[in-house]
Design a protein around this motif. Structure first.
Motif, PDB file in Angstrom:
ATOM      1  N   SER A  14      50.500  48.509  28.511  1.00  0.00           N
ATOM      2  CA  SER A  14      50.883  47.117  28.213  1.00  0.00           C
ATOM      3  C   SER A  14      50.358  46.486  29.495  1.00  0.00           C
ATOM      4  O   SER A  14      50.113  45.221  30.211  1.00  0.00           O
ATOM      5  CB  SER A  14      51.956  46.548  27.873  1.00  0.00           C
ATOM      6  N   THR A  17      46.784  47.397  31.575  1.00  0.00           N
ATOM      7  CA  THR A  17      45.732  46.318  30.830  1.00  0.00           C
ATOM      8  C   THR A  17      46.002  44.220  30.771  1.00  0.00           C
ATOM      9  O   THR A  17      45.339  43.687  31.560  1.00  0.00           O
ATOM     10  CB  THR A  17      46.233  45.886  28.698  1.00  0.00           C
ATOM     11  N   SER A  18      47.167  44.390  31.272  1.00  0.00           N
ATOM     12  CA  SER A  18      47.537  42.369  31.817  1.00  0.00           C
ATOM     13  C   SER A  18      47.111  42.741  33.521  1.00  0.00           C
ATOM     14  O   SER A  18      46.542  41.041  33.767  1.00  0.00           O
ATOM     15  CB  SER A  18      49.299  42.275  31.187  1.00  0.00           C
ATOM     16  N   LEU A  19      47.246  44.002  33.792  1.00  0.00           N
ATOM     17  CA  LEU A  19      46.689  43.449  35.800  1.00  0.00           C
ATOM     18  C   LEU A  19      45.472  43.196  35.769  1.00  0.00           C
ATOM     19  O   LEU A  19      44.638  42.844  36.279  1.00  0.00           O
ATOM     20  CB  LEU A  19      47.305  44.435  36.034  1.00  0.00           C
ATOM     21  N   ASN A  21      43.521  42.356  33.184  1.00  0.00           N
ATOM     22  CA  ASN A  21      43.244  40.983  32.367  1.00  0.00           C
ATOM     23  C   ASN A  21      43.176  39.732  33.427  1.00  0.00           C
ATOM     24  O   ASN A  21      41.990  39.083  33.782  1.00  0.00           O
ATOM     25  CB  ASN A  21      43.698  41.162  31.158  1.00  0.00           C
ATOM     26  N   ASP A  22      44.189  39.343  34.179  1.00  0.00           N
ATOM     27  CA  ASP A  22      44.616  38.304  35.178  1.00  0.00           C
ATOM     28  C   ASP A  22      43.205  38.851  36.270  1.00  0.00           C
ATOM     29  O   ASP A  22      42.594  37.942  37.116  1.00  0.00           O
ATOM     30  CB  ASP A  22      45.852  39.086  35.806  1.00  0.00           C
ATOM     31  N   ALA A  23      42.773  40.025  36.448  1.00  0.00           N
ATOM     32  CA  ALA A  23      41.551  40.179  37.838  1.00  0.00           C
ATOM     33  C   ALA A  23      40.368  39.902  37.498  1.00  0.00           C
ATOM     34  O   ALA A  23      39.200  40.335  37.744  1.00  0.00           O
ATOM     35  CB  ALA A  23      42.036  41.547  38.254  1.00  0.00           C
ATOM     36  N   GLY A  24      40.022  39.571  35.840  1.00  0.00           N
ATOM     37  CA  GLY A  24      39.103  39.541  35.213  1.00  0.00           C
ATOM     38  C   GLY A  24      38.194  40.195  35.138  1.00  0.00           C
ATOM     39  O   GLY A  24      37.047  40.648  34.575  1.00  0.00           O
ATOM     40  N   HIS A  26      36.853  43.529  32.222  1.00  0.00           N
ATOM     41  CA  HIS A  26      37.444  44.313  30.894  1.00  0.00           C
ATOM     42  C   HIS A  26      37.719  45.479  30.875  1.00  0.00           C
ATOM     43  O   HIS A  26      37.284  46.010  31.422  1.00  0.00           O
ATOM     44  CB  HIS A  26      36.031  44.274  30.525  1.00  0.00           C
TER      45      HIS A  26
END
Length: 75
Positions: A14, A17-19, A21-24, A26
């Motif tokens: 989790s 994945t969050s890191l 996603n925040d960095a764009g 995929h």
């Protein structure tokens, strides 16, 4: 897709994945549906995958976040 992490630790997945996603970047968590086969015991590891062309960037991001020990070795 390139595998960066293989673990059965949902918190690590989790966070990673969050890191990403925040960095764009995929990402995809593979083998999530395997819990049906194992009875939700958490025995089978899940794999965090990223696009090949962003794997280096993703790896550096996760190392900077303190997840170096969770990363798979590069081949």
């Amino acid at each position: 897709m390139k595998e960066l992490i293989r673990t059965n630790n949902a918190v690590v997945l989790s966070f990673a994945t969050s890191l990403l996603n925040d960095a764009g970047i995929h990402s995809l968590i593979a083998d999530q549906s395997m819990s049906v086969l194992e009875g939700s015991l958490g025995l089978l590891p899940r794999r965090l995958l990223v696009e090949e062309d962003r794997a280096g960037e993703a790896r550096r991001l996760l190392i900077d976040a303190g997840l170096e020990a969770e990363l798979r070795t590069e081949r």
